[in-house]
Design a protein around this motif. Structure first.
Motif, mmCIF file in Angstrom:
data_model
loop_
_atom_site.group_PDB
_atom_site.id
_atom_site.type_symbol
_atom_site.label_atom_id
_atom_site.label_comp_id
_atom_site.label_asym_id
_atom_site.label_seq_id
_atom_site.Cartn_x
_atom_site.Cartn_y
_atom_site.Cartn_z
ATOM 1 N N HIS A 87 5.840 32.401 24.159
ATOM 2 C CA HIS A 87 5.308 31.318 23.328
ATOM 3 C C HIS A 87 6.052 29.997 23.556
ATOM 4 O O HIS A 87 5.536 28.928 23.228
ATOM 5 C CB HIS A 87 5.303 31.683 21.848
ATOM 6 N N ASP A 88 7.237 30.034 24.151
ATOM 7 C CA ASP A 88 7.964 28.800 24.485
ATOM 8 C C ASP A 88 7.246 27.991 25.566
ATOM 9 O O ASP A 88 7.475 26.795 25.712
ATOM 10 C CB ASP A 88 9.379 29.110 24.979
ATOM 11 N N MET A 89 6.371 28.642 26.334
ATOM 12 C CA MET A 89 5.694 27.983 27.438
ATOM 13 C C MET A 89 4.874 26.794 26.960
ATOM 14 O O MET A 89 4.898 25.730 27.569
ATOM 15 C CB MET A 89 4.777 28.961 28.166
ATOM 16 N N PHE A 90 4.181 26.936 25.842
ATOM 17 C CA PHE A 90 3.303 25.863 25.374
ATOM 18 C C PHE A 90 4.088 24.592 25.073
ATOM 19 O O PHE A 90 3.661 23.494 25.422
ATOM 20 C CB PHE A 90 2.512 26.326 24.146
ATOM 21 N N ALA A 91 5.229 24.739 24.445
ATOM 22 C CA ALA A 91 6.065 23.575 24.139
ATOM 23 C C ALA A 91 6.579 22.922 25.418
ATOM 24 O O ALA A 91 6.617 21.694 25.522
ATOM 25 C CB ALA A 91 7.230 23.971 23.244
ATOM 26 N N GLU A 92 6.967 23.734 26.390
ATOM 27 C CA GLU A 92 7.489 23.192 27.654
ATOM 28 C C GLU A 92 6.407 22.443 28.424
ATOM 29 O O GLU A 92 6.661 21.380 28.993
ATOM 30 C CB GLU A 92 8.085 24.306 28.516
ATOM 31 N N VAL A 93 5.193 22.987 28.454
ATOM 32 C CA VAL A 93 4.090 22.319 29.155
ATOM 33 C C VAL A 93 3.831 20.958 28.527
ATOM 34 O O VAL A 93 3.698 19.948 29.217
ATOM 35 C CB VAL A 93 2.815 23.194 29.143
ATOM 36 N N SER A 94 3.796 20.926 27.212
ATOM 37 C CA SER A 94 3.542 19.676 26.500
ATOM 38 C C SER A 94 4.686 18.672 26.692
ATOM 39 O O SER A 94 4.465 17.498 26.994
ATOM 40 C CB SER A 94 3.346 19.968 25.016
ATOM 41 N N LYS A 95 5.902 19.154 26.528
ATOM 42 C CA LYS A 95 7.083 18.285 26.626
ATOM 43 C C LYS A 95 7.217 17.654 28.009
ATOM 44 O O LYS A 95 7.660 16.521 28.147
ATOM 45 C CB LYS A 95 8.331 19.111 26.285
ATOM 46 N N ARG A 96 6.818 18.376 29.030
ATOM 47 C CA ARG A 96 7.012 17.914 30.406
ATOM 48 C C ARG A 96 5.747 17.332 31.032
ATOM 49 O O ARG A 96 5.697 17.101 32.236
ATOM 50 C CB ARG A 96 7.546 19.058 31.254
ATOM 51 N N SER A 97 4.709 17.159 30.219
ATOM 52 C CA SER A 97 3.439 16.603 30.706
ATOM 53 C C SER A 97 2.918 17.364 31.924
ATOM 54 O O SER A 97 2.497 16.773 32.919
ATOM 55 C CB SER A 97 3.578 15.113 31.033
ATOM 56 N N ALA A 98 2.968 18.665 31.852
ATOM 57 C CA ALA A 98 2.500 19.510 32.948
ATOM 58 C C ALA A 98 0.987 19.712 32.843
ATOM 59 O O ALA A 98 0.403 19.546 31.775
ATOM 60 C CB ALA A 98 3.216 20.853 32.914
#
Length: 89
Positions: A65-76
């Motif tokens: 579930h950490d993936m969603f935050a990382e994608v958003s935070k890094r503009s992926a």
């Protein structure tokens, strides 16, 4: 599920770059998102093998579930949670 969070960004020349977060030297570039993730998975397995031969291990996997935050935070443009490679003792 825990795994290795991988983000995909649009790179130069319309290529995609996948980066496995928290694993040094674990990146891959390809023409499509799927190809970049597949190449990153192969790179992760190679990196695990390299570390294993030195008596070291990959960092601990993270909750998916950490993936969603990382994608958003890094503009992926995409993200995935790769499973940990199985290493023999």
């Amino acid at each position: 599920m825990k795994g290795y969070i991988t983000i995909v960004r649009r790179g130069q020349n319309d290529a995609y770059q996948a980066e496995v977060l928290g694993v040094p030297d674990c990146k891959a570039t390809a023409a499509t998102v799927d190809e970049a993730l597949d190449a990153a998975n192969r790179t992760l397995r190679r990196r695990a093998t390299e570390l294993n031969t030195k008596g070291m291990a990959l960092p601990q996997p993270r909750p998916s579930h950490d993936m969603f935050a990382e994608v958003s935070k890094r503009s992926a443009v995409a993200g995935a949670c790769l499973r940990a490679p199985q290493m023999s003792a």
